[in-house]
Design an enzyme around this catalytic site. Structure first.
Site, PDB file in Angstrom:
ATOM      1  CG  ASP A   1      36.640  42.038  32.416  1.00 36.05           C
ATOM      2  OD1 ASP A   1      37.390  42.441  31.512  1.00 36.05           O
ATOM      3  OD2 ASP A   1      36.452  40.836  32.640  1.00 36.05           O
TER       4      ASP A   1
ATOM      5  CE1 TYR B   1      31.060  35.513  29.172  1.00 37.00           C
ATOM      6  CE2 TYR B   1      28.783  36.164  28.745  1.00 37.00           C
ATOM      7  CZ  TYR B   1      29.725  35.177  28.980  1.00 37.00           C
ATOM      8  OH  TYR B   1      29.342  33.858  29.035  1.00 37.00           O
TER       9      TYR B   1
ATOM     10  CG  HIS C   1      34.492  33.613  26.767  1.00 37.76           C
ATOM     11  ND1 HIS C   1      35.199  32.639  27.429  1.00 37.76           N
ATOM     12  CD2 HIS C   1      33.948  34.408  27.740  1.00 37.76           C
ATOM     13  CE1 HIS C   1      35.106  32.820  28.736  1.00 37.76           C
ATOM     14  NE2 HIS C   1      34.341  33.883  28.947  1.00 37.76           N
TER      15      HIS C   1
ATOM     16  NE  ARG D   1      22.994  29.649  29.818  1.00 36.63           N
ATOM     17  CZ  ARG D   1      24.072  30.422  29.825  1.00 36.63           C
ATOM     18  NH1 ARG D   1      24.710  30.647  30.972  1.00 36.63           N
ATOM     19  NH2 ARG D   1      24.528  30.976  28.706  1.00 36.63           N
TER      20      ARG D   1
ATOM     21  CD  GLU E   1      37.696  35.466  32.238  1.00 31.98           C
ATOM     22  OE1 GLU E   1      37.544  36.699  32.042  1.00 31.98           O
ATOM     23  OE2 GLU E   1      36.768  34.719  32.607  1.00 31.98           O
TER      24      GLU E   1
ATOM     25  CD  GLU F   1      39.185  40.070  30.033  1.00 31.41           C
ATOM     26  OE1 GLU F   1      38.939  41.305  29.942  1.00 31.41           O
ATOM     27  OE2 GLU F   1      38.645  39.320  30.865  1.00 31.41           O
TER      28      GLU F   1
ATOM     29  CG  ASP G   1      39.120  39.115  34.551  1.00 30.10           C
ATOM     30  OD1 ASP G   1      39.362  39.506  35.699  1.00 30.10           O
ATOM     31  OD2 ASP G   1      37.981  38.778  34.168  1.00 30.10           O
TER      32      ASP G   1
ATOM     33  NE  ARG H   1      37.066  30.670  34.854  1.00 25.92           N
ATOM     34  CZ  ARG H   1      36.724  31.708  34.111  1.00 25.92           C
ATOM     35  NH1 ARG H   1      35.722  32.495  34.488  1.00 25.92           N
ATOM     36  NH2 ARG H   1      37.401  31.989  33.003  1.00 25.92           N
TER      37      ARG H   1
ATOM     38  CD  GLN I   1      33.321  33.768  37.588  1.00 29.93           C
ATOM     39  OE1 GLN I   1      34.454  33.334  37.401  1.00 29.93           O
ATOM     40  NE2 GLN I   1      32.618  34.339  36.617  1.00 29.93           N
TER      41      GLN I   1
ATOM     42  CE1 TYR J   1      26.444  33.398  37.229  1.00 27.01           C
ATOM     43  CE2 TYR J   1      27.142  31.623  38.688  1.00 27.01           C
ATOM     44  CZ  TYR J   1      26.457  32.060  37.557  1.00 27.01           C
ATOM     45  OH  TYR J   1      25.806  31.156  36.763  1.00 27.01           O
TER      46      TYR J   1
ATOM     47  CE  LYS K   1      35.652  36.852  36.251  1.00 31.93           C
ATOM     48  NZ  LYS K   1      36.335  36.487  34.990  1.00 31.93           N
TER      49      LYS K   1
ATOM     50  CB  THR L   1      42.998  42.853  36.893  1.00 33.20           C
ATOM     51  OG1 THR L   1      41.734  42.442  37.428  1.00 33.20           O
ATOM     52  CG2 THR L   1      42.897  42.988  35.385  1.00 33.20           C
TER      53      THR L   1
ATOM     54  CD  GLU M   1      36.370  29.976  26.409  1.00 38.02           C
ATOM     55  OE1 GLU M   1      35.879  30.067  25.270  1.00 38.02           O
ATOM     56  OE2 GLU M   1      37.099  30.857  26.903  1.00 38.02           O
TER      57      GLU M   1
END
Length: 403
Positions: free
Chosen positions: A118, A120, A125, A134, A192, A194, A226, A230, A233, A237, A246, A250, A353
């Site tokens: 998978d 990114y 996104h 951040r 997600e 995708e 996906d 959260r 994760q 991660y 994850k 899927t 998001e």
């Protein structure tokens, strides 16, 4: 409605012909390869034998893998034959008996998944995620993002077909204020939106696959969800990336649309802002992006419409990067595009998001949502521009959350 009486402009007309695997009701419930035409499924193996096609042994199988392994020349030859079977009047009487109403069949995972990767690849996104986690960083993108397609290896054994329930995963989680981690069901289950790319032709270990060879190896695409826990994760991660958050599920659509059906949907990717290393430089290549219009609904209510044409990294670049170290491809490999998100709030491809990590709940007819609740049904559908202005339907991928 009879199988050949397709309304003008039907997104599953002869210009499309996506592949799937189905079983019909009755004593013979064997799985078989089919193509979709309107609201019917054609048993292509049975039709091929009835017409004396040399491709009958390849098509009368319980999986798409033999066809995937046959290579690009065979893919094109079979597609031409199928188009003739459903459009030339002289074939109608022979193959009509091999159609099944779509509503009467059971759809299965259309191919045996080998490896799963998978990516990114959406700048929108990636920037949203950077701003969420951040907020004080000078740049919302990580330093490597514009130089290579970031990805991770997933778990192929938990790829499931559309319509399969998704059990809420359990694992360790630790909120910033918690003194110690706790174990239990995820409370921040996400989606997600995708697009998945399905590899047909394998490659030799030690020999990278170049950008120009993309269409020799990738058979087609599907829709992909996906699912992401959260909270699990976030705790696990660092430093090696996604794992249990994850790997639990899927979901992919039951129909694989061949790349040959998407010629009219090819578009140039967004303008590159950084010079790329030669193996990723597609500035002299034909357009590598795809104009796919995705819709995401929760319990029947549309919450987002992410545009795939905005993806910064193309599927060809992802394949090139995935093999540049000498890693080999296998028939049935699946790789996901990464979350598809556009520049506006209505085009974000994840609840992370859409709700800005739970800060701004979605207002749905059945109540507010930050992340998914048990019983929620997520459905992603899509279409692409086709010949003469007709749409190419990409089907849907749906899943219900069970506790």
């Amino acid at each position: 409605m009879p199988p050949f009486d397709i309304p003008e402009g039907d997104p599953f007309g002869p210009h499309n012909l996506p592949y799937g695997v189905f079983s019909a009701p009755g004593p013979d419930s064997a799985r078989r390869v089919g193509v979709r035409l309107g609201d019917h499924v054609l048993d292509v193996g049975a039709a091929a034998y009835a017409l004396g096609s040399p491709y009958a042994p390849l098509l009368a199988r319980p999986s798409l893998n033999p066809l995937l392994a046959a290579g690009r020349t065979t893919w094109s030859d079979v597609r031409r034959a199928l188009t003739a079977w459903v459009t030339v009047p002289s074939h109608r009487e022979t193959i009509e008996r091999h159609f099944h109403p779509l509503s009467s069949v059971t759809l299965h995972l259309p191919f045996e998944v080998a490896d799963y990767v998978d990516f990114y690849a959406s700048e929108n996104h990636a920037r949203n995620v950077g701003r969420i986690f951040r907020p004080d960083a000078a740049d919302s993108l990580t330093p490597n993002w514009k130089h290579l397609p970031i990805g991770y290896h997933g778990r192929s054994g938990t790829v499931v077909v559309s319509g399969t329930d998704v059990v809420r995963p359990s694992g360790q989680r630790k909120a910033p204020a918690d003194p110690e981690p706790v174990f239990g069901p995820s409370v921040r289950l996400d989606i997600e939106a995708e697009v998945g790319f399905v590899v047909g032709g394998p490659s030799e270990r030690g020999k990278p696959v170049g950008l120009a060879d993309f269409r020799d190896h990738v058979f087609g695409l599907c829709l992909l969800n996906d699912w992401s826990a959260r909270d699990i994760q976030a705790w696990e991660y660092v430093p090696l990336g996604p794992f249990l958050g994850k790997s639990f599920a899927t979901s992919v659509s039951a129909w694989i649309t061949p790349l040959d059906a998407l010629e009219e949907a090819r578009v140039a990717p967004p303008e590159r802002t950084h010079d790329l290393l030669p193996y990723l430089d597609d500035s002299q290549d034909e357009p590598g992006g795809y104009d796919l219009r995705i819709s995401v609904a929760i319990n029947g209510h549309v919450v987002s419409e992410p545009p795939f044409s905005t993806m910064y990294w193309t599927a060809a670049q992802q394949l090139a990067h995935m093999t540049v170290n000498g890693a080999s491809l296998r028939t049935g490999d699946l790789y996901g595009s990464g979350t598809v998100s556009g520049p506006t709030e209505r085009e974000r491809g994840s609840l992370l998001e859409l709700t800005w990590n739970g800060r701004d709940p979605l207002e749905l007819p059945d109540g507010k949502r930050t992340f998914l609740e048990d019983g929620d049904v997520v459905t992603m559908s899509a279409w692409a521009p086709g010949p003469g202005g007709v749409r190419v339907g990409l089907g849907e991928v749906t899943g219900r959350v069970s506790g």
